[in-house]
Design a protein around this motif. Structure first.
Motif, PDB file in Angstrom:
ATOM      1  N   SER A  41       0.836  -1.080  -0.108  1.00 16.88           N
ATOM      2  CA  SER A  41      -0.018   0.017   0.056  1.00 16.88           C
ATOM      3  C   SER A  41       0.989   1.278  -0.029  1.00 16.88           C
ATOM      4  CB  SER A  41      -0.911   0.068   1.170  1.00 16.88           C
ATOM      5  OG  SER A  41      -1.629  -0.992   1.511  1.00 16.88           O
ATOM      6  N   ALA A  42       0.358   2.548  -0.105  1.00 18.51           N
ATOM      7  CA  ALA A  42       1.077   3.699   0.014  1.00 18.51           C
ATOM      8  C   ALA A  42       1.466   3.819   1.308  1.00 18.51           C
ATOM      9  CB  ALA A  42      -0.133   4.671  -0.378  1.00 18.51           C
ATOM     10  N   THR A  47      -2.135   8.369   1.080  1.00 16.14           N
ATOM     11  CA  THR A  47      -3.510   8.370   0.440  1.00 16.14           C
ATOM     12  C   THR A  47      -4.328   9.401   1.008  1.00 16.14           C
ATOM     13  OG1 THR A  47      -3.314   5.712   0.088  1.00 16.14           O
ATOM     14  CG2 THR A  47      -5.625   7.186  -0.538  1.00 16.14           C
ATOM     15  N   GLU A  74       1.078   4.422  -4.225  1.00 17.88           N
ATOM     16  CA  GLU A  74       1.539   3.014  -4.430  1.00 17.88           C
ATOM     17  C   GLU A  74       2.787   3.046  -5.221  1.00 17.88           C
ATOM     18  OE1 GLU A  74      -1.500   3.657  -3.565  1.00 17.88           O
ATOM     19  OE2 GLU A  74      -1.952   2.167  -1.837  1.00 17.88           O
ATOM     20  N   PHE A 136      -4.235  -1.824  -4.779  1.00 13.68           N
ATOM     21  CA  PHE A 136      -5.456  -0.843  -4.700  1.00 13.68           C
ATOM     22  C   PHE A 136      -5.698  -0.232  -6.281  1.00 13.68           C
ATOM     23  CE2 PHE A 136      -5.611   3.974  -3.866  1.00 13.68           C
ATOM     24  CZ  PHE A 136      -6.953   4.029  -3.402  1.00 13.68           C
ATOM     25  N   ARG A 150     -10.999   2.312  -0.867  1.00  9.60           N
ATOM     26  CA  ARG A 150     -10.190   2.559   0.327  1.00  9.60           C
ATOM     27  C   ARG A 150      -9.949   1.084   0.974  1.00  9.60           C
ATOM     28  NH1 ARG A 150      -8.845   7.552   2.058  1.00  9.60           N
ATOM     29  NH2 ARG A 150      -6.719   6.306   2.689  1.00  9.60           N
ATOM     30  N   GLY A 151      -8.611   0.889   1.115  1.00 10.81           N
ATOM     31  CA  GLY A 151      -8.165  -0.568   1.946  1.00 10.81           C
ATOM     32  C   GLY A 151      -8.356  -1.559   0.738  1.00 10.81           C
ATOM     33  N   GLY A 152      -8.229  -1.104  -0.597  1.00  7.87           N
ATOM     34  CA  GLY A 152      -8.307  -2.054  -1.671  1.00  7.87           C
ATOM     35  C   GLY A 152      -6.977  -2.996  -1.822  1.00  7.87           C
ATOM     36  N   SER A 153      -5.955  -2.657  -1.275  1.00  6.94           N
ATOM     37  CA  SER A 153      -4.664  -3.252  -1.304  1.00  6.94           C
ATOM     38  C   SER A 153      -5.025  -4.749  -0.996  1.00  6.94           C
ATOM     39  CB  SER A 153      -3.463  -2.845  -0.570  1.00  6.94           C
ATOM     40  OG  SER A 153      -3.248  -1.661  -1.310  1.00  6.94           O
ATOM     41  N   ASP A 154      -5.765  -5.111   0.088  1.00 10.98           N
ATOM     42  CA  ASP A 154      -5.996  -6.362   0.668  1.00 10.98           C
ATOM     43  C   ASP A 154      -6.669  -7.342  -0.688  1.00 10.98           C
ATOM     44  OD1 ASP A 154      -5.138  -5.632   3.174  1.00 10.98           O
ATOM     45  OD2 ASP A 154      -7.261  -5.304   3.895  1.00 10.98           O
TER      46      ASP A 154
END
Ligand code: ADP
Ligand code: ASP
Ligand code: MG
Length: 400
Positions: A41-42, A47, A74, A136, A150-154
């Motif tokens: 993530s960033a 972000t 990112e 993300f 938001r939180g999309g890296s998971d």
């Protein structure tokens, strides 16, 4: 030799020292003979900072330009992390989302992944490189960059693990696993050894931000076992999988969601079709409705209240005014509310779970405005001011 996907959140790479800490976790895994693909993530609050910067320039910026901006966060972290790994002497390459094959639909700001085309990833893995992928983000059919929300890296990490049929998917964060409540807020929160996809999906959707809910949904769909663990403290984390073996617990945890608005329509005509009219118009606008409460009719009128995300409140009010102003009903929204929920498959086979929760709130002097239940959740809507107190009181009732 195993293929391991590791994801590191923003706080895990917030500064140079943390970047090197993460680099050493990755290179340790690689040196044990594994293939490693990393999603990052960033850094820190990057972000949020970028969003603030955009607001200074244009608070109504188009979603396309917002995504162009946010994907930059990112790009910084993948390159810095790759540089740290170079310094530790391991072969490495960083890739943006599109280079790693992420194709999405065109919903800027909340894009859905269509596919991860794995050719490039596979080529780099076969070349024995550690691959660092920007979380993300992806690319739509117009060749524009999109973000996953938001939180999309998971979700990026789970998508790669699914596409590459990885042996493990580890989500490294700043706490040591999934707890019975947010360990930063609730004293005595206990780490769970494991939790089922269904429970984790509800937990995440109802506010436990340790995992993004879409990542859990995808993990369930593609049967990707997730391990949530700390990048700072090396100890066993929490496993998210289909069946949790932990000895039966009545509930798995307590959580709160403050991104909630309550919308009320008071004094609408008590005739068939009104609820249909209102909820179909809201659905057409893509507004998700949650808890619904309808009053008993009196003098030919009735009231309906429901909750939705705060960001949808103004649109919902405008739609409902359009329908109900003519009949003299009053439409209002209230954003001073919060939803507090308990989650756990154990409640299906035990009676008294709801009364235990309501009893804890009563003893804490907290009034309940609305209640909703599903097979494995009970949620109450309360005054936002008391959300933390409510979570602690309910947690204490169930976990001591
Ligand atoms: P990352 O940057 O690694 O993605 P997040 O901030 O998205 O991390 O998620 C980790 C945070 O989630 C923790 O710092 C913790 O405060 C919070 N959290 C909320 N509920 C829970 C829970 N039930 N268990 C663990 N962490 C939780
Ligand atoms: N950087 C993005 C965010 O802050 C994605 C993520 O952290 O998962 O939401
Ligand atoms: Mg996160």
């Amino acid at each position: 030799m195993a293929l391991i996907v590791q994801k590191f959140g923003g706080s895990s790479v917030a500064n140079a020292e943390r970047v090197f800490n993460v680099a050493s976790i990755i290179t340790d895994t690689y040196k044990k003979g594994n293939n490693v693909v990393v999603v990052v993530s960033a850094q820190g609050d990057t972000t949020d900072d970028l969003i603030e910067k955009a607001k200074e320039i244009n608070p109504n910026a188009s979603k396309r330009e917002m995504d162009m901006l946010l994907t930059a966060g990112e790009q910084i972290s993948i390159s810095l992390l790759a540089m740290a790994i170079e310094k530790l002497g391991c072969p490495v390459i960083s890739l943006l989302g599109w280079q790693a094959g992420f194709r999405t639909n065109s919903a800027y700001g909340s894009a859905r992944i269509h596919e991860v085309a794995t050719d490039r990833l596979q080529k780099e893995i076969d070349g024995k490189k550690i691959v660092i992928v920007a979380g993300f983000q992806g690319l739509n059919k117009y060749d524009d960059m999109t973000t996953l929300g938001r939180g999309g890296s998971d979700t990026s990490a789970v998508a790669i693990a699914a596409a590459l049929h990885a042996d493990r998917c580890q989500i490294y964060t700043d706490v040591t696993g999934v707890f019975t409540a947010d360990p930063r807020k609730v004293e005595n929160a206990q780490k769970l050894k494991d939790i089922t996809y269904d429970e984790m999906l509800e937990f995440a959707t109802l506010g436990a931000q340790v995992l993004n809910n879409r990542s859990v949904e995808m993990a369930k769909k593609y049967n990707v076992e997730l391990e949530v663990l700390s990048s700072l403290v090396r100890e066993e984390g929490t496993i998210v999988r289909e069946v949790a073996n932990m000895e039966k617990m009545l509930i798995r945890g307590v959580t709160k969601d403050t991104d909630v608005a309550r919308i009320s329509v008071v004094g609408m005509k008590d005739i068939p079709g009104n609820a249909f009219k209102m909820f179909s118009r809201l659905a057409q606008k893509g507004i998700n409705i949650d808890v619904i409460l309808q009053s008993v009719g009196r003098d030919g009128t009735k009231d309906i209240s429901f909750t939705c995300a705060k960001g949808n409140a103004d649109d919902a009010v405008a739609i409902l005014k359009d329908i109900f102003d003519m009949e003299g009903a009053v439409v209002s929204s209230d954003t001073t509310v919060a939803k507090v929920s308990i989650v756990g498959a154990g409640m299906q086979s035990h009676s008294g779970t709801a009364s235990k929760m309501f009893g804890a709130l009563y003893e804490a002097g907290i009034n309940i405005n609305m209640i909703s239940t599903s097979e494995i959740t009970i949620s109450v809507l309360i005054d936002k001011e008391y959300a933390d107190k409510a979570v602690s009181a309910v947690h204490k009732a169930f976990f001591g």
